[in-house]
Design an enzyme around this catalytic site. Sequence first.
Site, PDB file in Angstrom:
ATOM      1  NE  ARG A   1       7.044   8.392  -5.613  1.00 15.94           N
ATOM      2  CZ  ARG A   1       8.040   7.670  -6.065  1.00 15.94           C
ATOM      3  NH1 ARG A   1       8.632   6.790  -5.254  1.00 15.94           N
ATOM      4  NH2 ARG A   1       8.474   7.808  -7.310  1.00 15.94           N
TER       5      ARG A   1
ATOM      6  CG  HIS B   1      13.199   9.380  -2.528  1.00 13.76           C
ATOM      7  ND1 HIS B   1      12.066  10.060  -2.882  1.00 13.76           N
ATOM      8  CD2 HIS B   1      13.163   8.223  -3.235  1.00 13.76           C
ATOM      9  CE1 HIS B   1      11.370   9.361  -3.768  1.00 13.76           C
ATOM     10  NE2 HIS B   1      12.031   8.234  -3.989  1.00 13.76           N
TER      11      HIS B   1
ATOM     12  CB  THR C   1      11.661   1.826  -0.396  1.00 11.47           C
ATOM     13  OG1 THR C   1      11.030   0.614  -0.853  1.00 11.47           O
ATOM     14  CG2 THR C   1      12.548   1.518   0.793  1.00 11.47           C
TER      15      THR C   1
ATOM     16  N   GLY D   1       3.640  -5.399  -7.647  1.00  9.85           N
ATOM     17  CA  GLY D   1       4.154  -5.040  -8.959  1.00  9.85           C
ATOM     18  C   GLY D   1       5.565  -5.555  -9.131  1.00  9.85           C
ATOM     19  NE  ARG D   2       7.630  -3.910 -15.087  1.00  7.92           N
ATOM     20  CZ  ARG D   2       6.693  -3.083 -15.513  1.00  7.92           C
ATOM     21  NH1 ARG D   2       6.322  -2.085 -14.745  1.00  7.92           N
ATOM     22  NH2 ARG D   2       6.131  -3.240 -16.688  1.00  7.92           N
ATOM     23  CB  ILE D   3       9.651  -2.905  -6.577  1.00  2.12           C
ATOM     24  CG1 ILE D   3      10.330  -2.037  -7.642  1.00  2.12           C
ATOM     25  CG2 ILE D   3      10.498  -2.907  -5.299  1.00  2.12           C
ATOM     26  CD1 ILE D   3      10.475  -0.581  -7.251  1.00  2.12           C
TER      27      ILE D   3
ATOM     28  CD  GLU E   1      10.932  12.482  -0.978  1.00  2.91           C
ATOM     29  OE1 GLU E   1      11.476  12.513  -2.112  1.00  2.91           O
ATOM     30  OE2 GLU E   1      10.516  11.446  -0.462  1.00  2.91           O
TER      31      GLU E   1
END
Length: 324
Positions: free
Chosen positions: A236, A285, A234, A153-155, A265
């Site tokens: 989930r 996170h 980084t 995807g974008r990242i 978290e």
Amino acid sequence: MKIAILDDYHDTLATLPCFAKLDGFEVTIWNDQVQDVDVLAERLCDQEVLVLFRERTQIRTALLERLPKLKLISQRSVYPHIDVDACTRLGIIISSDQHAGTPSYATAELTWGLILAAMRDIPEQRASLRAGNWQSGVGQTLRGKTLGIFGFGRIGKEIALYGKTFGMNVLVWASKRSRERAAIDGYGVAKSSEEFFTACDIISLHMRLYPATQRIITAADLALMKPSALLVNTSRAALIEPGALVAALHAGRPGKAAVDVYEEEPLRDPDHPLLNMDNVICTPHIGYVTREEYEIQFADIFDQIIAYAEGNPINVINPDVIPS
């Protein structure tokens, strides 16, 4: 209109330029982190709008049914922490901009920082100097190694570009459509997940968490990785089968991990196994936690509130709540 903002740990939002978008509204900001339904119900019982930081607080039926005045939840990104059906039943709009337009460059930068830190043993080298010693070991060069991008995807695309810039061989594993896009962009595409986990020197996870992707990476997948390999997450924690990463690291495949996300978290247990392994770098996170990223994200979140106040809600993910 009363607006509540939860989980602003460092009291940052009021210092951002975009906060001026909320001028004229009655805004209450909470800086602590609370999951207790009774406490949250008391805090939020008079609020019409709720602003969330990603998935920091669980918004479930037991809480929602005690918030009679709530009409809008405004946030960004995915929403596994929100009971969407309950919101729809109770007439609560959920507006969530799905990162339209740009990736989280902050998350991409942190990912690359973790890769460099792990491969060059930067935390260990720093600790050695602080202990009065000199070099503590020999790191690894990135150039020429195979960088695996799990999710394009974008990242993931941004990390692939970083890898290419550093002279790495980029290999992608993702959905069929994403693999096709990766091939068009000139990146290598694995023929199977088995080939992907076996071939990569570094694997970085960049897949969104949905029911279909939960636990998508299994213990068997991790067992295929090289003893010298690094896994970076980084994205989930729930993408990985529970307990599988810790077991894999103890077994030596992969040899290292760098982790920014956890099954629970905030993580405040100093005895958590990942925090006590010499072959793991852990951060709390912080992938998206920069002032610049907050400005981008909360400008969108506040625009959603303004649109709602003007009677034209946007980015609505439960449109059935809006009368036709």
